[in-house]
Design a protein around this motif. Structure first.
Motif, PDB file in Angstrom:
ATOM      1  N   SER A   1     -19.726  22.333 -10.621  1.00  0.00           N
ATOM      2  CA  SER A   1     -20.435  21.887 -11.821  1.00  0.00           C
ATOM      3  C   SER A   1     -21.434  22.930 -12.300  1.00  0.00           C
ATOM      4  N   ARG A   2     -22.043  23.649 -11.363  1.00  0.00           N
ATOM      5  CA  ARG A   2     -22.992  24.688 -11.745  1.00  0.00           C
ATOM      6  C   ARG A   2     -22.265  25.857 -12.422  1.00  0.00           C
ATOM      7  N   ILE A   3     -21.110  26.221 -11.896  1.00  0.00           N
ATOM      8  CA  ILE A   3     -20.341  27.309 -12.491  1.00  0.00           C
ATOM      9  C   ILE A   3     -19.854  26.929 -13.892  1.00  0.00           C
ATOM     10  N   MET A   4     -19.452  25.649 -14.042  1.00  0.00           N
ATOM     11  CA  MET A   4     -18.960  25.169 -15.333  1.00  0.00           C
ATOM     12  C   MET A   4     -20.096  24.884 -16.316  1.00  0.00           C
TER      13      MET A   4
ATOM     14  N   LYS B   1     -13.474  24.859 -20.904  1.00  0.00           N
ATOM     15  CA  LYS B   1     -13.474  25.307 -22.295  1.00  0.00           C
ATOM     16  C   LYS B   1     -13.804  24.184 -23.272  1.00  0.00           C
ATOM     17  N   SER B   2     -13.744  22.934 -22.815  1.00  0.00           N
ATOM     18  CA  SER B   2     -14.045  21.806 -23.690  1.00  0.00           C
ATOM     19  C   SER B   2     -15.503  21.366 -23.600  1.00  0.00           C
ATOM     20  N   ARG B   3     -16.291  22.016 -22.731  1.00  0.00           N
ATOM     21  CA  ARG B   3     -17.695  21.656 -22.550  1.00  0.00           C
ATOM     22  C   ARG B   3     -18.554  22.277 -23.651  1.00  0.00           C
TER      23      ARG B   3
ATOM     24  N   TYR C   1     -19.824  25.931 -23.095  1.00  0.00           N
ATOM     25  CA  TYR C   1     -18.830  26.969 -23.337  1.00  0.00           C
ATOM     26  C   TYR C   1     -18.554  27.121 -24.827  1.00  0.00           C
ATOM     27  N   LEU C   2     -18.422  26.012 -25.527  1.00  0.00           N
ATOM     28  CA  LEU C   2     -18.083  26.056 -26.944  1.00  0.00           C
ATOM     29  C   LEU C   2     -19.149  26.757 -27.779  1.00  0.00           C
ATOM     30  N   ARG C   3     -20.410  26.657 -27.352  1.00  0.00           N
ATOM     31  CA  ARG C   3     -21.505  27.263 -28.108  1.00  0.00           C
ATOM     32  C   ARG C   3     -21.854  28.661 -27.620  1.00  0.00           C
ATOM     33  N   ALA C   4     -21.210  29.121 -26.539  1.00  0.00           N
ATOM     34  CA  ALA C   4     -21.544  30.419 -25.949  1.00  0.00           C
ATOM     35  C   ALA C   4     -20.866  31.562 -26.697  1.00  0.00           C
TER      36      ALA C   4
ATOM     37  N   ALA D   1     -19.100  37.086 -24.392  1.00  0.00           N
ATOM     38  CA  ALA D   1     -19.455  37.632 -23.079  1.00  0.00           C
ATOM     39  C   ALA D   1     -19.768  36.516 -22.091  1.00  0.00           C
ATOM     40  N   THR D   2     -20.504  35.505 -22.540  1.00  0.00           N
ATOM     41  CA  THR D   2     -20.848  34.391 -21.662  1.00  0.00           C
ATOM     42  C   THR D   2     -19.608  33.596 -21.288  1.00  0.00           C
ATOM     43  N   ARG D   3     -18.731  33.385 -22.250  1.00  0.00           N
ATOM     44  CA  ARG D   3     -17.490  32.665 -21.953  1.00  0.00           C
ATOM     45  C   ARG D   3     -16.668  33.402 -20.896  1.00  0.00           C
ATOM     46  N   ALA D   4     -16.556  34.722 -21.050  1.00  0.00           N
ATOM     47  CA  ALA D   4     -15.784  35.507 -20.089  1.00  0.00           C
ATOM     48  C   ALA D   4     -16.407  35.431 -18.698  1.00  0.00           C
ATOM     49  N   LYS D   5     -17.728  35.441 -18.625  1.00  0.00           N
ATOM     50  CA  LYS D   5     -18.408  35.353 -17.343  1.00  0.00           C
ATOM     51  C   LYS D   5     -18.161  34.002 -16.682  1.00  0.00           C
ATOM     52  N   VAL D   6     -18.243  32.925 -17.452  1.00  0.00           N
ATOM     53  CA  VAL D   6     -18.007  31.583 -16.910  1.00  0.00           C
ATOM     54  C   VAL D   6     -16.592  31.474 -16.358  1.00  0.00           C
TER      55      VAL D   6
END
Length: 265
Positions: free
Chosen positions: A157-160, A202-204, A207-210, A213-218
């Motif tokens: 959950s922390r990673i997501m 990807k539906s959170r 993630y949607l607002r990132a 670069a942040t998306r790739a890191k997650v």
């Protein structure tokens, strides 16, 4: 936090909520449903007409329909409602919000708000939903949370950036139009592949607002955690443990000439 955590200001609620205006098809495919026991607990035995607010693609709407209720689903996203109409043609669908449903007064026996109350202004939403409820009608609030009491799920959950941390003393805010809240928790699990977990992330809203670069890191961190650290293959199907938090309250019936009293939560 997207699951009943710290209160969000109206501007922040609107900003995050905009992330769900599109992507209804993905949401329908990857988001879990709810255990039938939650609907059984929330829905009054004699209820006939139900309103599902913030219905999205109809994850909770499905349970209302299965119990033979006449269902109206409301959501601010036309994209989500398009998916709902495909999946659940038996429900009437209308654009609207918890604060402004656009529906007739005293039209429903039960109003459900699943995975959406944290996007609402609780005072305005309580006033509006009490208006559309019949006397003695029930307001039901529902959230799915990852069961973070399990260590591997807590780290997941922390990673997501899921924000799913269960707090037993938490109570949702509702207005004085309703009586005391009663709450319960249901434990269950959802079968999901590691690829499905990537899509769920990807539906959170985080993630949607990132940015890119942040998306790739997650996604990189999640790939490492699932496949390298935990050792799962891409074909593995995991039982992902959930808690479903459910709350119900009855529309208050103040004595003539008196104003409803506030909740003591």
């Amino acid at each position: 936090m997207a699951r009943g955590g710290p209160k969000l200001g109206q501007g922040r609620r609107e900003e995050l909520g905009q992330s769900f205006q599109d992507g209804g098809e993905r949401y329908e495919q990857v988001r879990p449903g709810y255990p039938p026991t939650a609907a059984e607990w929330l829905i009054p035995h004699a209820a006939k007409d139900a309103l599902d607010v913030g219905a999205g693609t109809g994850k909770f709407t499905a349970l209302l329909l299965e119990r033979g209720l006449v269902v109206t689903a409301v959501d601010p996203s036309a994209d989500m409602l398009e998916q709902l109409a495909v999946q659940h043609p038996g429900a009437a669908a209308a654009l609207g919000t918890a604060e402004a449903t656009g529906l007739a007064a005293a039209a429903f026996d039960v109003v459900s708000v699943a995975q959406a109350w944290h996007w609402c202004d609780p005072a305005s939403a309580s006033t509006e939903l009490a208006r559309v409820l019949r006397p003695g009608g029930t307001l039901g609030l529902v959230w799915n949370q990852l069961d973070t009491s399990i260590p591997w799920v807590h780290r997941l959950s922390r990673i997501m950036h899921a924000g799913d941390v269960y707090k037993p003393d938490h109570r949702p805010d509702v207005g004085p139009e309703f009586g005391a809240l009663e709450g319960t928790v249901f434990r269950w699990s959802d079968a999901v592949s590691t690829a499905g977990l990537m899509e769920l992330t990807k539906s959170r809203s985080y993630y949607l607002r990132a940015n890119a670069a942040t998306r790739a890191k997650v996604l990189g961190n999640l790939d490492w955690y699932l496949h390298d650290h935990l050792g799962h293959s891409e074909s593995d199907v995991l039982e992902l443990p959930y808690l479903t938090l459910a709350w119900r309250a009855t529309k208050a019936s103040p004595a003539a000439g008196q104003q409803p009293v506030g909740l003591n939560l």
